[in-house]
Design an enzyme around this catalytic site. Sequence first.
Site, PDB file in Angstrom:
ATOM      1  N   SER A  55      47.496   9.397   0.894  1.00 18.74           N
ATOM      2  CA  SER A  55      48.946   9.234   0.741  1.00 18.74           C
ATOM      3  C   SER A  55      49.672   9.642   2.018  1.00 18.74           C
ATOM      4  O   SER A  55      50.897   9.609   2.070  1.00 18.74           O
ATOM      5  CB  SER A  55      49.450  10.082  -0.436  1.00 18.74           C
ATOM      6  OG  SER A  55      49.023  11.427  -0.295  1.00 18.74           O
ATOM      7  N   ASN A 111      48.260  20.883  -6.465  1.00 10.64           N
ATOM      8  CA  ASN A 111      49.002  20.403  -7.635  1.00 10.64           C
ATOM      9  C   ASN A 111      50.357  21.088  -7.793  1.00 10.64           C
ATOM     10  O   ASN A 111      51.367  20.433  -8.073  1.00 10.64           O
ATOM     11  CB  ASN A 111      48.167  20.591  -8.900  1.00 10.64           C
ATOM     12  CG  ASN A 111      46.863  19.809  -8.835  1.00 10.64           C
ATOM     13  OD1 ASN A 111      46.686  18.984  -7.932  1.00 10.64           O
ATOM     14  ND2 ASN A 111      45.962  20.057  -9.757  1.00 10.64           N
ATOM     15  N   HIS A 140      86.004 -11.321 -20.384  1.00 15.20           N
ATOM     16  CA  HIS A 140      85.198 -12.560 -20.372  1.00 15.20           C
ATOM     17  C   HIS A 140      85.442 -13.361 -19.097  1.00 15.20           C
ATOM     18  O   HIS A 140      85.301 -14.583 -19.094  1.00 15.20           O
ATOM     19  CB  HIS A 140      85.496 -13.445 -21.595  1.00 15.20           C
ATOM     20  CG  HIS A 140      85.516 -12.703 -22.895  1.00 15.20           C
ATOM     21  ND1 HIS A 140      84.408 -12.604 -23.704  1.00 15.20           N
ATOM     22  CD2 HIS A 140      86.493 -11.988 -23.500  1.00 15.20           C
ATOM     23  CE1 HIS A 140      84.715 -11.873 -24.773  1.00 15.20           C
ATOM     24  NE2 HIS A 140      85.975 -11.482 -24.666  1.00 15.20           N
ATOM     25  N   SER A 149      76.814 -18.509   8.781  1.00 16.20           N
ATOM     26  CA  SER A 149      75.742 -19.412   8.369  1.00 16.20           C
ATOM     27  C   SER A 149      75.123 -20.048   9.606  1.00 16.20           C
ATOM     28  O   SER A 149      75.808 -20.290  10.591  1.00 16.20           O
ATOM     29  CB  SER A 149      76.332 -20.487   7.456  1.00 16.20           C
ATOM     30  OG  SER A 149      75.553 -21.663   7.508  1.00 16.20           O
ATOM     31  N   LYS A 198      81.470 -20.928   7.666  1.00 17.98           N
ATOM     32  CA  LYS A 198      81.168 -19.917   6.654  1.00 17.98           C
ATOM     33  C   LYS A 198      81.401 -18.484   7.109  1.00 17.98           C
ATOM     34  O   LYS A 198      81.123 -18.119   8.230  1.00 17.98           O
ATOM     35  CB  LYS A 198      79.711 -20.034   6.193  1.00 17.98           C
ATOM     36  CG  LYS A 198      79.372 -21.248   5.365  1.00 17.98           C
ATOM     37  CD  LYS A 198      80.192 -21.380   4.098  1.00 17.98           C
ATOM     38  CE  LYS A 198      79.909 -20.305   3.076  1.00 17.98           C
ATOM     39  NZ  LYS A 198      78.546 -20.424   2.521  1.00 17.98           N
ATOM     40  N   ASN A 233      80.323 -15.065   5.045  1.00 16.46           N
ATOM     41  CA  ASN A 233      79.649 -14.698   3.798  1.00 16.46           C
ATOM     42  C   ASN A 233      79.675 -13.190   3.519  1.00 16.46           C
ATOM     43  O   ASN A 233      79.583 -12.388   4.449  1.00 16.46           O
ATOM     44  CB  ASN A 233      78.196 -15.174   3.833  1.00 16.46           C
ATOM     45  CG  ASN A 233      78.087 -16.688   3.863  1.00 16.46           C
ATOM     46  OD1 ASN A 233      78.917 -17.388   3.282  1.00 16.46           O
ATOM     47  ND2 ASN A 233      77.090 -17.198   4.553  1.00 16.46           N
ATOM     48  N   GLU A 252      76.636  -8.497  -1.601  1.00 17.80           N
ATOM     49  CA  GLU A 252      75.558  -9.211  -2.301  1.00 17.80           C
ATOM     50  C   GLU A 252      74.269  -8.403  -2.266  1.00 17.80           C
ATOM     51  O   GLU A 252      73.519  -8.330  -3.246  1.00 17.80           O
ATOM     52  CB  GLU A 252      75.290 -10.572  -1.644  1.00 17.80           C
ATOM     53  CG  GLU A 252      76.376 -11.597  -1.888  1.00 17.80           C
ATOM     54  CD  GLU A 252      76.109 -12.860  -1.081  1.00 17.80           C
ATOM     55  OE1 GLU A 252      75.478 -13.779  -1.611  1.00 17.80           O
ATOM     56  OE2 GLU A 252      76.512 -12.919   0.098  1.00 17.80           O
ATOM     57  N   TYR A 269      47.422  17.750 -14.193  1.00 22.47           N
ATOM     58  CA  TYR A 269      47.587  16.858 -13.041  1.00 22.47           C
ATOM     59  C   TYR A 269      46.615  15.681 -13.120  1.00 22.47           C
ATOM     60  O   TYR A 269      45.455  15.831 -13.498  1.00 22.47           O
ATOM     61  CB  TYR A 269      47.357  17.625 -11.718  1.00 22.47           C
ATOM     62  CG  TYR A 269      47.515  16.721 -10.513  1.00 22.47           C
ATOM     63  CD1 TYR A 269      48.772  16.456  -9.984  1.00 22.47           C
ATOM     64  CD2 TYR A 269      46.417  16.067  -9.958  1.00 22.47           C
ATOM     65  CE1 TYR A 269      48.928  15.589  -8.908  1.00 22.47           C
ATOM     66  CE2 TYR A 269      46.559  15.194  -8.882  1.00 22.47           C
ATOM     67  CZ  TYR A 269      47.826  14.967  -8.362  1.00 22.47           C
ATOM     68  OH  TYR A 269      47.983  14.099  -7.310  1.00 22.47           O
ATOM     69  N   GLN A 318      50.560  10.697  -7.809  1.00 22.81           N
ATOM     70  CA  GLN A 318      50.825  10.410  -6.396  1.00 22.81           C
ATOM     71  C   GLN A 318      51.698   9.160  -6.241  1.00 22.81           C
ATOM     72  O   GLN A 318      52.338   8.972  -5.211  1.00 22.81           O
ATOM     73  CB  GLN A 318      49.485  10.217  -5.675  1.00 22.81           C
ATOM     74  CG  GLN A 318      49.589   9.894  -4.208  1.00 22.81           C
ATOM     75  CD  GLN A 318      48.253  10.048  -3.506  1.00 22.81           C
ATOM     76  OE1 GLN A 318      47.804  11.160  -3.298  1.00 22.81           O
ATOM     77  NE2 GLN A 318      47.612   8.942  -3.173  1.00 22.81           N
ATOM     78  N   LYS A 376      55.859   8.941  -5.297  1.00 21.71           N
ATOM     79  CA  LYS A 376      56.585   9.161  -4.046  1.00 21.71           C
ATOM     80  C   LYS A 376      57.218   7.932  -3.427  1.00 21.71           C
ATOM     81  O   LYS A 376      58.372   7.962  -3.002  1.00 21.71           O
ATOM     82  CB  LYS A 376      55.673   9.853  -3.037  1.00 21.71           C
ATOM     83  CG  LYS A 376      55.543  11.313  -3.350  1.00 21.71           C
ATOM     84  CD  LYS A 376      54.436  11.948  -2.577  1.00 21.71           C
ATOM     85  CE  LYS A 376      53.773  13.011  -3.402  1.00 21.71           C
ATOM     86  NZ  LYS A 376      53.180  12.509  -4.673  1.00 21.71           N
TER      87      LYS A 376
HETATM   88  N1  ARG Z   1      48.680  13.589  -2.611  1.00 26.23           N
HETATM   89  C1  ARG Z   1      48.662  14.198  -3.880  1.00 26.23           C
HETATM   90  C2  ARG Z   1      49.896  13.770  -4.692  1.00 26.23           C
HETATM   91  O1  ARG Z   1      50.782  13.252  -4.117  1.00 26.23           O
HETATM   92  C3  ARG Z   1      48.698  15.666  -3.724  1.00 26.23           C
HETATM   93  C4  ARG Z   1      48.074  16.433  -4.845  1.00 26.23           C
HETATM   94  C5  ARG Z   1      46.617  16.210  -4.847  1.00 26.23           C
HETATM   95  N2  ARG Z   1      45.982  17.033  -5.801  1.00 26.23           N
HETATM   96  C6  ARG Z   1      44.726  16.802  -6.145  1.00 26.23           C
HETATM   97  N3  ARG Z   1      44.224  17.610  -6.985  1.00 26.23           N
HETATM   98  N4  ARG Z   1      44.052  15.794  -5.685  1.00 26.23           N
HETATM   99  O2  ARG Z   1      49.960  13.914  -5.893  1.00 26.23           O
END
Ligand code: ARG
Length: 459
Positions: free
Chosen positions: A24, A111, A157, A278, A284, A286, A291, A318, A323, A326
């Site tokens: 991640s 966690n 309406h 445009s 135009k 716009n 929008e 957990y 993950q 995010k």
């Molecule tokens: N990258 C993980 C998340 O965003 C962090 C926590 C990972 N914990 C684990 N036990 N693998 O949730």
Amino acid sequence: MSNKIWGGRFREKPDAIVDQFNASIHFDQRLYAQDIEGSMAHCRMLAKQGIITEEESSSILQALDEIKGEMDQGEFVFDETREDIHSLVEQELVERIGTVGEKLHTGRSRNDQVSLDVRLYVRDAIDRVILLIRDVQNALVDSAERNGEFILPGYTHLQRAQPVLLAHHLLAYYEMMKRDGRRFQENRKRVNVLPLGSAALAGSTFDLDRHAVARELGFAELSGNSMDAVSDRDFVLEFIFNASLLMMHLSRLGEELVIWSSHEFGFVTLPDALSTGSSIMPQKKNPDLPELIRGKTGRVYGHLMGLLTTMKGLPLAYNKDLQEDKEALFDTVDTVVQCLMVTTRLLKEVTFNEKAMADAAKEGYLAATDLADYLVSRGLTFRKAHETVGKMVLSAMEQGKELHQLTLEALQAASPEIGEDVFQWLDPAECVKRRELPGGTGPGAVRKQLEKAREELGS
Ligand code: ARG
């Protein structure tokens, strides 16, 4: 050095596909400041509790500060072969100060760490969003004051209904923004709870001082259950829901700017600087910005449904599915922040066209309800008055006239109770003036709402 903070129990190295799929770091590097802030608080507490020495603590703190400085400067190159921001910071620390750095994670799990980081991030995001909502509110109030006398048709309406003050119409959005701001304030209370000390799921065997960490990081409460704390993302969902509702309001305002700037309405002119052209049609101009606000609402709703669905089948505690919160969260924050800023600019810079609005308010029998109310003042029941005015409208339509263009005799033919004063009831400005109940569109009532808004905003 291995690029993992785990590995002791494995005979084989993870396959490349694990690294790619599991990582991640490419998005959670955005949490580096929160991650380091949390680590510093944890580290200070470990030293105060005698779990690590003061010396160890200061060398960890110094290195974390250095790493953060480089990240702030944009000098730090995030190695995307690392797993996530938590392991990256820890590994970087160990690379710089050696085994002392390995003590930082004592009594902690990723966690509770990730929950902490996300809470710190959402808390900042809420504070920022609340300020940006205030900017929109201020722009609405300023515009309502600047264009205080303008009258336009109010619609139901999307059919012309009754005349209203433009200020009243704008203040309707002020109310929506006020509720949105309050929802985020409420949300903040549930975000502002310290999860650290929950460790992996069951709490920690170390004598951690959770209160001290909460104080240092500005959390009002400690989480009451370690299993809940590491698996709860309600506060993220609540944020995305609040953002969805806010986007819905911005989208409605955006839609009005789009139709009002059309040739058909002509109520509003967008500044050239906030419009687009445009590639083929030279004439135009716009309204891409409003929008796009309307369009971007969809992705925020999508994030809400996406994360709700991610969460729905997760057993305690957990799970790696978490993950997935995010990217939804970050994109929601980016979208909402941009849309709020663009809305403020639009509100500050559009021109409302008084004449086009006034002309529209004179056509389409917008005074019909007032005429019915007038007949009630002359003794008719409302239902009878409604029926009578309906017939007058039909006859006026057949003659291609508005109600105020009919002669007194013609009006009296429909209802002998009508007197000469009826014409005062047919003028849009008079229709507006007659609605001075609290919350109505009467100029006095609107002025009171404006004053109240100013007071609420402190502006
Ligand atoms: N990258 C993980 C998340 O965003 C962090 C926590 C990972 N914990 C684990 N036990 N693998 O949730």
